[in-house]
Design a protein around this motif. Structure first.
Motif, PDB file in Angstrom:
ATOM      1  N   VAL A  14     -38.972   0.114 -21.588  1.00 19.81           N
ATOM      2  CA  VAL A  14     -38.401   1.324 -21.013  1.00 19.81           C
ATOM      3  C   VAL A  14     -36.903   1.110 -20.871  1.00 19.81           C
ATOM      4  O   VAL A  14     -36.468   0.119 -20.288  1.00 19.81           O
ATOM      5  CB  VAL A  14     -39.010   1.630 -19.634  1.00 19.81           C
ATOM      6  CG1 VAL A  14     -38.414   2.875 -19.043  1.00 19.81           C
ATOM      7  CG2 VAL A  14     -40.508   1.764 -19.750  1.00 19.81           C
ATOM      8  N   HIS A  15     -36.134   2.024 -21.394  1.00 19.33           N
ATOM      9  CA  HIS A  15     -34.684   1.922 -21.267  1.00 19.33           C
ATOM     10  C   HIS A  15     -34.162   3.161 -20.558  1.00 19.33           C
ATOM     11  O   HIS A  15     -34.574   4.277 -20.840  1.00 19.33           O
ATOM     12  CB  HIS A  15     -34.018   1.814 -22.652  1.00 19.33           C
ATOM     13  CG  HIS A  15     -34.269   0.496 -23.298  1.00 19.33           C
ATOM     14  ND1 HIS A  15     -33.533  -0.613 -23.002  1.00 19.33           N
ATOM     15  CD2 HIS A  15     -35.199   0.094 -24.202  1.00 19.33           C
ATOM     16  CE1 HIS A  15     -33.976  -1.638 -23.707  1.00 19.33           C
ATOM     17  NE2 HIS A  15     -34.997  -1.236 -24.442  1.00 19.33           N
ATOM     18  N   PHE A  16     -33.257   2.930 -19.648  1.00 15.65           N
ATOM     19  CA  PHE A  16     -32.612   4.018 -18.909  1.00 15.65           C
ATOM     20  C   PHE A  16     -31.127   3.974 -19.206  1.00 15.65           C
ATOM     21  O   PHE A  16     -30.554   2.895 -19.347  1.00 15.65           O
ATOM     22  CB  PHE A  16     -32.833   3.860 -17.406  1.00 15.65           C
ATOM     23  CG  PHE A  16     -34.281   3.760 -17.014  1.00 15.65           C
ATOM     24  CD1 PHE A  16     -35.153   4.808 -17.243  1.00 15.65           C
ATOM     25  CD2 PHE A  16     -34.766   2.610 -16.420  1.00 15.65           C
ATOM     26  CE1 PHE A  16     -36.484   4.715 -16.876  1.00 15.65           C
ATOM     27  CE2 PHE A  16     -36.084   2.510 -16.048  1.00 15.65           C
ATOM     28  CZ  PHE A  16     -36.950   3.566 -16.280  1.00 15.65           C
ATOM     29  N   THR A  17     -30.534   5.130 -19.258  1.00 10.35           N
ATOM     30  CA  THR A  17     -29.087   5.171 -19.482  1.00 10.35           C
ATOM     31  C   THR A  17     -28.330   5.111 -18.166  1.00 10.35           C
ATOM     32  O   THR A  17     -27.123   4.936 -18.168  1.00 10.35           O
ATOM     33  CB  THR A  17     -28.683   6.449 -20.237  1.00 10.35           C
ATOM     34  OG1 THR A  17     -29.103   7.586 -19.477  1.00 10.35           O
ATOM     35  CG2 THR A  17     -29.309   6.467 -21.611  1.00 10.35           C
ATOM     36  N   GLY A  18     -28.997   5.281 -17.060  1.00  8.47           N
ATOM     37  CA  GLY A  18     -28.362   5.212 -15.750  1.00  8.47           C
ATOM     38  C   GLY A  18     -29.367   5.546 -14.671  1.00  8.47           C
ATOM     39  O   GLY A  18     -30.560   5.734 -14.930  1.00  8.47           O
ATOM     40  N   MET A  19     -28.878   5.637 -13.450  1.00  7.89           N
ATOM     41  CA  MET A  19     -29.753   5.879 -12.320  1.00  7.89           C
ATOM     42  C   MET A  19     -30.335   7.295 -12.364  1.00  7.89           C
ATOM     43  O   MET A  19     -31.513   7.499 -12.069  1.00  7.89           O
ATOM     44  CB  MET A  19     -28.991   5.672 -11.010  1.00  7.89           C
ATOM     45  CG  MET A  19     -29.882   5.602  -9.804  1.00  7.89           C
ATOM     46  SD  MET A  19     -29.107   4.952  -8.337  1.00  7.89           S
ATOM     47  CE  MET A  19     -27.875   6.163  -7.994  1.00  7.89           C
ATOM     48  N   VAL A  20     -29.535   8.271 -12.747  1.00  2.00           N
ATOM     49  CA  VAL A  20     -30.018   9.648 -12.813  1.00  2.00           C
ATOM     50  C   VAL A  20     -31.075   9.776 -13.911  1.00  2.00           C
ATOM     51  O   VAL A  20     -32.103  10.438 -13.718  1.00  2.00           O
ATOM     52  CB  VAL A  20     -28.836  10.616 -13.049  1.00  2.00           C
ATOM     53  CG1 VAL A  20     -29.339  12.030 -13.245  1.00  2.00           C
ATOM     54  CG2 VAL A  20     -27.851  10.554 -11.898  1.00  2.00           C
ATOM     55  N   ASP A  21     -30.850   9.122 -15.050  1.00  2.00           N
ATOM     56  CA  ASP A  21     -31.836   9.154 -16.136  1.00  2.00           C
ATOM     57  C   ASP A  21     -33.139   8.500 -15.691  1.00  2.00           C
ATOM     58  O   ASP A  21     -34.227   9.004 -15.991  1.00  2.00           O
ATOM     59  CB  ASP A  21     -31.268   8.455 -17.367  1.00  2.00           C
ATOM     60  CG  ASP A  21     -32.248   8.480 -18.531  1.00  2.00           C
ATOM     61  OD1 ASP A  21     -32.816   9.558 -18.792  1.00  2.00           O
ATOM     62  OD2 ASP A  21     -32.432   7.427 -19.163  1.00  2.00           O
ATOM     63  N   CYS A  22     -33.056   7.412 -14.972  1.00  2.00           N
ATOM     64  CA  CYS A  22     -34.246   6.734 -14.445  1.00  2.00           C
ATOM     65  C   CYS A  22     -35.006   7.670 -13.505  1.00  2.00           C
ATOM     66  O   CYS A  22     -36.228   7.812 -13.610  1.00  2.00           O
ATOM     67  CB  CYS A  22     -33.832   5.458 -13.717  1.00  2.00           C
ATOM     68  SG  CYS A  22     -35.201   4.605 -12.924  1.00  2.00           S
TER      69      CYS A  22
END
Length: 115
Positions: A14-22
């Motif tokens: 799982v990859h997130f681009t940032g906290m909001v994306d997570c």
């Protein structure tokens, strides 16, 4: 969640681009209630934590009182005979004067009035 080894050990990559994306991915995939996963376990561990914290604080206080000669043993609160632990009249007047001179309304430090 962004470890390159994670898929090789049976996990999900799982990859997130940032906290909001997570946040958005968790809400989209698992639902809003999944944001509170683990709340019960964290709430249950608070009770013993604060019990230990309070006990350690009280023991440290008793050791300090004992080392300064105010109590006869670090295991009891019995005062040492002959030691006056009350505020004298001059000490009480000093406290009253300090509180009277403090400027509670301003954003200045209270040390400015004493020093």
């Amino acid at each position: 969640a962004q470890s390159p080894r994670l898929p090789h050990f049976g996990g999900v990559d799982v990859h997130f681009t940032g906290m909001v994306d997570c946040f958005m991915q968790v809400v989209r995939n698992k639902g809003v209630l999944s944001l509170w996963n683990g709340l019960t376990a964290n709430t249950v561990k608070i009770v013993p934590y604060f019990g230990l914290l309070f006990t350690c604080c009280e023991m440290c206080k008793q050791v300090c009182l004992y080392r300064n000669g105010y109590i006869i043993s670090p295991l009891s609160y019995k005062p040492t005979p002959g030691v006056d632990q009350s505020l004298g009249p001059h000490e009480l007047e000093e406290v009253k004067r300090y509180l009277k001179n403090r400027n509670f309304g301003s954003g200045e430090s209270s040390f400015g009035n004493r020093w």
